[in-house]
Design an enzyme around this catalytic site. Structure first.
Site, PDB file in Angstrom:
ATOM      1  N   LYS A 118     -84.911  22.775 -83.613  1.00 27.57           N
ATOM      2  CA  LYS A 118     -86.367  22.709 -83.464  1.00 27.57           C
ATOM      3  C   LYS A 118     -86.748  21.340 -82.917  1.00 27.57           C
ATOM      4  CE  LYS A 118     -86.420  25.800 -87.239  1.00 27.57           C
ATOM      5  NZ  LYS A 118     -85.286  25.536 -88.147  1.00 27.57           N
ATOM      6  N   GLU A 129     -72.284  43.534 -92.192  1.00 28.32           N
ATOM      7  CA  GLU A 129     -73.271  44.406 -92.842  1.00 28.32           C
ATOM      8  C   GLU A 129     -73.601  45.632 -92.003  1.00 28.32           C
ATOM      9  OE1 GLU A 129     -73.273  41.170 -92.698  1.00 28.32           O
ATOM     10  OE2 GLU A 129     -74.227  40.237 -94.437  1.00 28.32           O
ATOM     11  N   THR A 162     -68.435  39.302 -96.640  1.00 31.46           N
ATOM     12  CA  THR A 162     -68.870  38.484 -95.515  1.00 31.46           C
ATOM     13  C   THR A 162     -68.243  37.105 -95.660  1.00 31.46           C
ATOM     14  OG1 THR A 162     -70.761  37.687 -96.758  1.00 31.46           O
ATOM     15  CG2 THR A 162     -71.119  39.606 -95.367  1.00 31.46           C
TER      16      THR A 162
HETATM   17  P1  AMP Z   1     -69.609  38.681 -89.069  1.00 31.12           P
HETATM   18  O1  AMP Z   1     -70.334  39.396 -90.133  1.00 31.12           O
HETATM   19  O2  AMP Z   1     -68.613  37.689 -89.593  1.00 31.12           O
HETATM   20  O3  AMP Z   1     -69.006  39.614 -88.087  1.00 31.12           O
HETATM   21  O4  AMP Z   1     -70.667  37.784 -88.279  1.00 31.12           O
HETATM   22  C1  AMP Z   1     -71.807  38.347 -87.707  1.00 31.12           C
HETATM   23  C2  AMP Z   1     -72.552  37.317 -86.931  1.00 31.12           C
HETATM   24  O5  AMP Z   1     -71.809  36.879 -85.790  1.00 31.12           O
HETATM   25  C3  AMP Z   1     -73.857  37.820 -86.333  1.00 31.12           C
HETATM   26  O6  AMP Z   1     -74.901  37.870 -87.267  1.00 31.12           O
HETATM   27  C4  AMP Z   1     -74.095  36.808 -85.220  1.00 31.12           C
HETATM   28  O7  AMP Z   1     -74.665  35.621 -85.711  1.00 31.12           O
HETATM   29  C5  AMP Z   1     -72.698  36.501 -84.734  1.00 31.12           C
HETATM   30  N1  AMP Z   1     -72.421  37.309 -83.534  1.00 31.12           N
HETATM   31  C6  AMP Z   1     -71.780  38.475 -83.447  1.00 31.12           C
HETATM   32  N2  AMP Z   1     -71.720  38.905 -82.170  1.00 31.12           N
HETATM   33  C7  AMP Z   1     -72.386  37.986 -81.415  1.00 31.12           C
HETATM   34  C8  AMP Z   1     -72.715  37.858 -80.028  1.00 31.12           C
HETATM   35  N3  AMP Z   1     -72.316  38.750 -79.119  1.00 31.12           N
HETATM   36  N4  AMP Z   1     -73.441  36.767 -79.650  1.00 31.12           N
HETATM   37  C9  AMP Z   1     -73.844  35.841 -80.533  1.00 31.12           C
HETATM   38  N5  AMP Z   1     -73.553  35.901 -81.847  1.00 31.12           N
HETATM   39  C10 AMP Z   1     -72.837  36.955 -82.296  1.00 31.12           C
END
Ligand code: AMP
Length: 543
Positions: A441, A331, A185
């Protein structure tokens, strides 16, 4: 009583065999560091993957050993995907945009034995190779004519290595739960964490990806993944495309080049393309400037960050392209939700379609969803209640790789806490309002930074924007809008603030606006809010 059905393991090699037999002639087109347009086929890619598997076996690798890549999207990287996992090793895709210290940490933590890299990353690797304890050899992904001079120990040329091997190789019959791939990640805090996919999870996820309400892939499609092969296995596209027999168009190092992407889409009849919002900004800016229209593209799947309303509108109204927003994470392999309409929604007005389109979409079969409050009680799907979004399913991680003590991300009843805050409406459409740590917040209520960003991205003078919470003596936090102006545009703070009028509750409207030349981005192209908060930690809000 058991059913009387065959129990064949779900293996990545079975996808390779299917692609070779049923769509062997279907084209794979790549831009590579050594060739502006390389053409091959699924049959040739899988045949070369078997040569590679032979080469890796000769190196003495054992089942489960990690083989890393640091490369852009091209046919050689695809061959490594299939050759490494198919032979029973673990394909660890390393993001070359990470800081050198993170790359060192990741490779050492994964104990990678071999590393395959694009020639352009040789200088980067030369700078850190003395700190990579587990590495036994390096393969540079090019031919002899383009081999760079390098000081790396035990460095080989990819084409020479595989051409010395036979293409006869029997894919081993391994356990479907065996590890197949590893991806870390791009965490903004703490050390990166390794997500270890299995053959079974990968095959099930790839099946799900093909479905009409997910990516909707068929043998007639031509797919251009702008999402990198090093970012969550390019959202499973290399596998789903092989299952369906779609043509693959791989842009190599041209990922952020609007003109190159446009030309590939036009020339290679690309019907579907996938990527994070930032890459589409580059493409839309190019088409706008050049006065061009995307004539071949039918749909884009955009995820990894919230999709701004103006982006969906621009694709739809300027180019006739359908946008499908998706949500997921490393994940989760990554697919969790995809936004497609339900029956009855065809009659929506264009504005209503946009209201729907900015949501992250509906859960896809195979990934269960729930939202819970701070005490872990499940919240209703009423379009109002917001809480921590939790998931479980056959392609969701059950733990992190070699993380002693765990990360505390799993609940006692077996759900994974995504770290996202969401609202789910009565039809099951999810809206991601924030990362838990990005929520603002204010006076005991929550303000969604994502919703504010979505609104302001619709202002023509805004190229990119982010909203963060800044400490306030009375309200605890208030929103601060950080904006990059579009080229040649002059816009004042007051104009931007008044743009929110009537679009969000008045107490949500950002307290202040700051203009910057650029926003900090993570290695996967998302705005780095942690960094922004650090930058503006002492910001004094006006009253
Ligand atoms: P990654 O593991 O780098 O792909 O990041 C995942 C994170 O990207 C998720 O937990 C979200 O916070 C963000 N994310 C992915 N898709 C979206 C979406 N359509 N809208 C808002 N946040 C997103």
């Amino acid at each position: 009583m058991n059913g009387l059905m065959m129990d064949l393991p779900l293996l990545i090699s079975s996808i390779a065999q299917h692609a070779e037999r049923f769509h062997g002639n279907r084209e794979i087109v790549s831009v590579t560091g050594d060739n502006p347009l390389h053409r091959t086929s699924w049959g040739e890619v899988i045949s070369r993957a078997r040569r590679l598997a032979n080469a890796l076996q000769r190196c003495g690798l054992k089942q489960g050993d990690r083989v890393a890549t640091m490369a852009w999207n091209d046919h050689r990287h695809l061959e490594i995907y299939y050759g490494v996992s198919g032979a029973g090793f673990v394909c660890h895709t390393v993001n070359p945009r990470l800081f050198a210290e993170q790359i060192i940490y990741i490779i050492n933590h994964a104990e990678d034995r071999w590393l395959f890299i694009d020639a352009m990353f040789v200088p980067l690797l030369e700078g850190i190779s003395s700190q990579l304890a587990s590495l036994e050899g390096v393969v540079i992904m090019t031919d002899e004519a383009h081999m760079p001079k390098c000081s790396l120990d035990n460095a080989h040329c990819y084409e020479t290595l595989i051409n010395a091997q036979s293409s006869d190789f029997d894919w081993p019959a391994i356990d479907e739960n065996a590890a197949s791939a590893l991806c870390y990640t791009s965490g903004t805090t703490g050390d990166p964490k390794g997500v270890l996919y299995s053959h079974r999870s990968t095959v099930l996820h790839a099946y799900a990806g093909v479905a009409p309400d997910v990516l909707n892939l068929s043998a007639r499609d031509s797919v251009l993944p702008v999402v990198p092969l090093f970012h969550v296995n390019a959202w499973g596209v290399p596998y789903s495309a092989a299952i369906s027999g779609a043509k693959l168009v791989l842009p190599g190092p041209k990922m952020a080049d609007g003109e190159a992407l446009y030309n590939l889409m036009q020339d290679e009849d690309v019907s579907i393309s996938l990527g994070v919002p930032t890459v589409w900004l580059a493409l839309l800016q190019y088409t706008e400037k050049a006065g061009k229209r995307l004539e071949k593209l039918q749909r884009t799947v955009i995820g990894g960050a919230a999709v701004p309303r103006m982006m969906i509108e621009a694709f739809r109204d300027r180019h006739g392209v359908e946008v499908r927003q998706g949500w997921g994470m490393t994940e989760m392999s990554p697919l969790g939700t995809v936004n497609t309409p339900k029956p009855g929604m065809e009659t929506m007005t264009p504005e209503q379609q946009l209201d729907l389109g900015v949501k992250a979409g509906r859960g896809i079969y195979g990934c269960e969803l729930r939202i819970v409050d701070d005490e872990g009680h499940e919240l209703p799907w009423d379009g109002k209640a917001y809480g921590a979004l939790q998931v479980r399913g056959a392609w969701v991680c059950s733990d992190y790789f070699k993380l002693d003590g765990g990360a505390g991300a799993h609940t006692v009843d077996g759900w994974f806490d995504t770290g996202d805050v969401a609202i789910i409406d009565g039809e099951g459409y999810v809206t991601i309002t924030d990362r838990t740590k990005d929520v603002i917040k204010s006076g005991g209520e929550w303000i969604s930074s994502i919703e504010l960003e979505n609104v302001i991205m619709g202002h023509p003078a805004v190229a990119e924007a982010a909203v963060i919470g800044v400490a306030h003596p009375k309200w605890s936090e208030r929103p601060l809008l950080v904006v990059v102006r579009a080229e040649g545009e002059e816009v004042t703070e007051a104009e931007l603030v008044s743009y929110f009028d009537g679009k969000v509750a008045s107490w949500w409207v950002p307290q202040d606006v700051v203009f910057v030349d650029e926003l900090p981005h993570t290695a996967t192209g998302k705005v780095k809010k942690v960094e922004l908060r650090r930058q503006f930690v002492d910001f004094k809000l006006s009253d």
